[in-house]
Design a protein around this motif. Structure first.
Motif, mmCIF file in Angstrom:
data_model
loop_
_atom_site.group_PDB
_atom_site.id
_atom_site.type_symbol
_atom_site.label_atom_id
_atom_site.label_comp_id
_atom_site.label_asym_id
_atom_site.label_seq_id
_atom_site.Cartn_x
_atom_site.Cartn_y
_atom_site.Cartn_z
ATOM 1 N N GLU B 180 49.920 53.041 8.977
ATOM 2 C CA GLU B 180 48.579 52.981 9.566
ATOM 3 C C GLU B 180 47.714 54.200 9.280
ATOM 4 O O GLU B 180 46.494 54.130 9.382
ATOM 5 C CB GLU B 180 48.681 52.775 11.087
ATOM 6 N N ILE B 181 48.341 55.324 8.974
ATOM 7 C CA ILE B 181 47.542 56.532 8.738
ATOM 8 C C ILE B 181 47.575 56.938 7.266
ATOM 9 O O ILE B 181 46.536 57.138 6.645
ATOM 10 C CB ILE B 181 48.031 57.715 9.596
ATOM 11 N N PRO B 184 46.360 53.966 4.379
ATOM 12 C CA PRO B 184 44.920 53.732 4.277
ATOM 13 C C PRO B 184 44.148 54.934 3.739
ATOM 14 O O PRO B 184 43.142 54.769 3.064
ATOM 15 C CB PRO B 184 44.499 53.441 5.722
ATOM 16 N N ASN B 185 44.657 56.133 4.010
ATOM 17 C CA ASN B 185 43.911 57.304 3.584
ATOM 18 C C ASN B 185 44.138 57.678 2.129
ATOM 19 O O ASN B 185 43.385 58.466 1.575
ATOM 20 C CB ASN B 185 44.215 58.498 4.487
ATOM 21 N N LYS B 256 33.839 54.581 0.726
ATOM 22 C CA LYS B 256 34.055 55.232 2.017
ATOM 23 C C LYS B 256 34.903 54.308 2.878
ATOM 24 O O LYS B 256 34.921 53.102 2.660
ATOM 25 C CB LYS B 256 32.701 55.481 2.685
ATOM 26 N N PRO B 257 35.597 54.863 3.901
ATOM 27 C CA PRO B 257 36.521 54.026 4.659
ATOM 28 C C PRO B 257 35.880 52.832 5.355
ATOM 29 O O PRO B 257 36.523 51.816 5.558
ATOM 30 C CB PRO B 257 37.131 54.983 5.683
ATOM 31 N N ASN B 258 34.607 52.948 5.723
ATOM 32 C CA ASN B 258 34.031 51.838 6.486
ATOM 33 C C ASN B 258 33.248 50.871 5.621
ATOM 34 O O ASN B 258 32.615 49.960 6.121
ATOM 35 C CB ASN B 258 33.140 52.364 7.606
ATOM 36 N N ARG B 271 23.309 53.157 7.810
ATOM 37 C CA ARG B 271 23.821 53.902 8.945
ATOM 38 C C ARG B 271 23.137 55.251 8.983
ATOM 39 O O ARG B 271 22.997 55.896 7.970
ATOM 40 C CB ARG B 271 25.309 54.098 8.704
ATOM 41 N N LYS B 272 22.683 55.619 10.119
ATOM 42 C CA LYS B 272 22.050 56.931 10.186
ATOM 43 C C LYS B 272 22.923 57.893 10.982
ATOM 44 O O LYS B 272 23.574 57.514 11.936
ATOM 45 C CB LYS B 272 20.681 56.808 10.853
ATOM 46 N N LEU B 273 22.890 59.133 10.549
ATOM 47 C CA LEU B 273 23.627 60.162 11.276
ATOM 48 C C LEU B 273 22.853 60.575 12.519
ATOM 49 O O LEU B 273 21.627 60.656 12.499
ATOM 50 C CB LEU B 273 23.828 61.379 10.384
ATOM 51 N N ALA B 274 23.569 60.828 13.569
ATOM 52 C CA ALA B 274 22.911 61.306 14.782
ATOM 53 C C ALA B 274 22.401 62.716 14.548
ATOM 54 O O ALA B 274 22.957 63.463 13.748
ATOM 55 C CB ALA B 274 23.887 61.306 15.940
ATOM 56 N N PRO B 275 21.368 63.085 15.212
ATOM 57 C CA PRO B 275 20.870 64.459 15.063
ATOM 58 C C PRO B 275 21.913 65.450 15.569
ATOM 59 O O PRO B 275 22.703 65.131 16.434
ATOM 60 C CB PRO B 275 19.627 64.490 15.927
#
Ligand SMILES: Nc1ncnc2c1ncn2[C@@H]1O[C@H](COP(=O)(O)OP(=O)(O)OP(=O)(O)O)[C@@H](O)[C@H]1O
Ligand SMILES: [Mg+2]
Lengths: 361, 275
Positions: B180-181, B184-185, B256-258, B271-275
């Protein structure tokens, strides 16, 4: 009955013994910090508690159970790492829910707990974010949520804030402490930042070269250091040199002033030079109605740090002491070379050591 | 400091490019000349129409996929364990993984035939399934240098020791951690290794022919002996196939993973990054 018990732990890597006869008892729900210089063995002890490292000898009990022989995965201890160590392939919810999934919790249960945990660390709504889409502070909060989600028996944090910038460090440490109080979870926090340790801990364990120098609450550690190492390592100290006048009555002499110090090293003889150690904040600029000892000198250097003015005052005989005073809009900081008088109380002397290091050893 | 036009390096680039491109172009041009006096794709049509082409290509593709699967199952846990617990052995393991580059495949296949021949305790060569297995195992060995290197590099990019400890402190077993870790990575690294494996084993000749398998490599050679224009077409085709694989590898390896397996079209979501 204590909750965490480390008994006579030793740890060697090859020929190097890095943890020596380490004994520690912690009551349930306490927040204790391991504090010490780099390489003193803080991480090693933490990893021994976590089960990532086997002690060369000694035992570990948690809540009365001997866990020395258990693997890390059997110990039910939450861990937060300096480098966050979030699983890059999972989003925040996946990370936080991982421990519960491993424990076989149902989907609904996991979802509810993940939401609860993210709310606790102030990241509700960030479920779908992947680690690379979070700032360092946010990642570390997810890591904290991940560690406590499966309801571990203890929480271990290894310098969790050192990769973050100063402002976040301060706010996050307060948040960690608040969450720890709320959950009542027994916590060990490793840091080499003394201010961090002093500000958040119930207890501090000061370590040096694999040994415990002192274990006590922050107030005692700072004000009543048990060893010269602790006195030097925690906070800043000013040194005043004095000559022993009458060892039997703890009398020493600085110039013309005679003072009665709280203690003297046992080996001190009349005429020996001793070093009196005082915190900078125990010294004040004389203002006409002071108690205690007054010494005069002149300003050697002055720096304006905003809220604080830091002076270096040369008292003659090689003693330059630091002295902090609060900024005052009405008063200019003194000029270099200006004559000044400082005062202090003998009760504020933290320790008295032989001036000659060899003889105090 | 600025220099003038880099004449020497430009020249080297052109010579190197010509070294690769001229033969390729010559082959391509030749492959178009099947019909006298005109340029046509007749040789390609002839190749693609042949049942042997399809059969051998699909046989080799299946064998290659199997090799990728077994290779990954073998290499990922090994590379993981070596990095985690046997750091000191890493140079030795790396050297082992490079051996297939030093030892010619002929040696490997004769070793196979001797070890698993008719008089051995495990006479794999006696059945066609057994020989298939030997071929796949051989491909796994041949691809080991690339697979191991790709996966090992992939593991260097993530802090597997700390990730493992994080998983362990959450109660995960070793197997679960790997599945699981770790897997996938290093997925993009595995994909990179997989495409390399694929491009090696798809046209592989020595193992397939000495084990007498109906694979693509021997077919290409056979065709080269029997025909004039088709081999050129085949060479261009397999060259194109390899390049398509390389492009796919780029696409997958940089995901990218997603991200979804294929980019989603038309929704315009970002997707935007939060400030
Ligand atoms: N796996 C290891 N093998 C050999 N020596 C080690 C190992 N881990 C730690 N040490 C040694 O043990 C000593 C204590 O290390 P440890 O990591 O516990 O220090 P620390 O107090 O956490 O320091 P820091 O504040 O720099 O993190 C060091 O001298 C280190 O070199
Ligand atoms: Mg450390």
């Amino acid at each position: 009955m204590s909750f965490l018990d480390l008994h006579a732990i030793n740890k060697s890597f090859g020929p190097n013994t890095v943890v020596k006869d380490f004994n520690l008892s912690l009551a349930r729900g306490k927040f204790v910090s391991f504090l010490g210089p780099s390489g003193c063995g803080k991480t090693t002890v933490l990893r021994i508690i976590a089960g990532f490292e086997n002690p060369s000898s000694g035992t570990i009990h948690i809540d009365g159970q001997d866990v020395t022989g258990l693997t890390a995965s059997q110990r039910k201890i939450g861990m937060v790492f300096q480098a966050y160590a979030l699983f890059p392939n999972m989003n925040a919810a996946g990370n936080v829910g991982f421990g519960l999934k491993v424990a076989g919790a149902s989907r609904d249960e996991i979802e509810a707990r993940v939401a609860e945990m993210l709310k606790l660390v102030g990241l509700l709504g960030f479920e779908k974010r992947f680690p690379f889409e979070l700032s360092g502070g946010q990642q570390q909060r997810v890591a904290l949520a991940r560690a406590i989600a499966p309801r571990p028996r203890m929480l271990l944090l290894d310098e969790p804030l050192s990769a973050l910038d100063a402002k976040i460090r301060v706010s996050l440490r307060a948040q960690i402490r608040e969450i720890q109080r709320e959950l009542g979870i027994t916590t060990v926090f490793v840091t080499h930042d003394q201010e961090e340790a002093l500000s958040v801990s119930d207890d501090i364990v000061v370590m040096h070269a694999g040994l415990i120098e002192q274990h006590g609450n922050p107030f005692d550690i700072y004000n009543r250091p048990a060893t010269p190492f602790v006195a030097d390592f925690i906070g800043q100290l000013n040194t005043l040199h004095a000559e022993v006048a009458e060892p039997s009555r703890n009398m020493v002499r600085i110039g013309a002033a005679e003072l009665n110090v709280p203690s003297l090293p046992a080996i001190a003889r009349a005429g020996d030079r001793v070093a009196l150690k005082l915190r900078p904040e125990s010294m004040r600029l004389a203002n006409g109605h002071d108690r205690g000892i007054a010494l005069s000198g002149h300003v050697a250097h002055a720096s304006f740090l905003g809220s604080v003015v830091r002076l270096g005052i040369d008292l003659g005989g090689g003693d330059v002491v630091k002295l902090d005073s609060f900024n005052d809009r009405q008063t200019l900081p003194p000029e270099v070379g200006a004559p000044l008088t400082i005062t202090f109380l003998v009760d504020d002397i933290v320790s008295t050591q032989m001036a000659n290091q060899q003889r105090s050893a | 400091m600025k220099h003038g036009f880099p004449i020497a390096s430009t020249l080297i680039v052109f010579v190197a490019a010509a070294y690769f491109l001229v033969p390729l172009y010559a082959t391509f041009q030749f492959s178009l000349q099947m019909k006298r006096g005109e340029l046509s794709l007749a040789s390609y049509a002839s190749v693609l129409a042949s049942a042997d082409f399809i059969n051998t290509l699909s046989y080799s593709a299946i064998a290659s996929f199997a090799a990728i699967l077994f290779g990954a199952i073998l290499v990922v846990p090994t590379a993981y364990w070596v990095r985690l617990k046997l750091q000191k052995l890493r140079p030795a393991v790396e050297f082992l993984s490079l051996l297939p580059l030093i030892i010619p495949p002929v040696v490997l296949v004769f070793g196979h035939i001797r070890l698993f021949g008719s008089s051995s305790i495990l006479p794999l060569t006696m059945t066609s399934t057994g020989t298939d297995i030997l071929l796949i195992v051989g491909y796994v060995v041949l691809s080991l240098p690339y697979m191991f290197r790709a996966v090992d590099n992939g593991m260097a990019a993530i802090d597997i020791a700390t990730l493992t400890e994080a998983a362990e402190s959450l109660g995960a077993s070793r197997l679960r951690t790997i599945v699981e870790i770790i897997f996938p990575n290093v997925r993009s690294a595995i994909v990179a290794g997989a495409f390399l494996t694929f491009s090696i084993s798809l046209g592989e000749f020595v193992l397939a022919s000495l084990l007498n398998r109906p694979a693509f490599g021997p077919y290409m050679v056979q065709l080269g002996e029997d025909r004039a224009y088709e081999p050129a077409a085949l060479a261009i085709l397999s060259f194109a196939l390899t390049w398509i694989l390389m492009l796919l590898m780029q696409l997958f390896a940089t995901r990218k993973p997603n991200q979804r397996l294929l980019p989603r079209f038309g929704t315009g979501q970002s997707r935007k990054l939060a400030p």
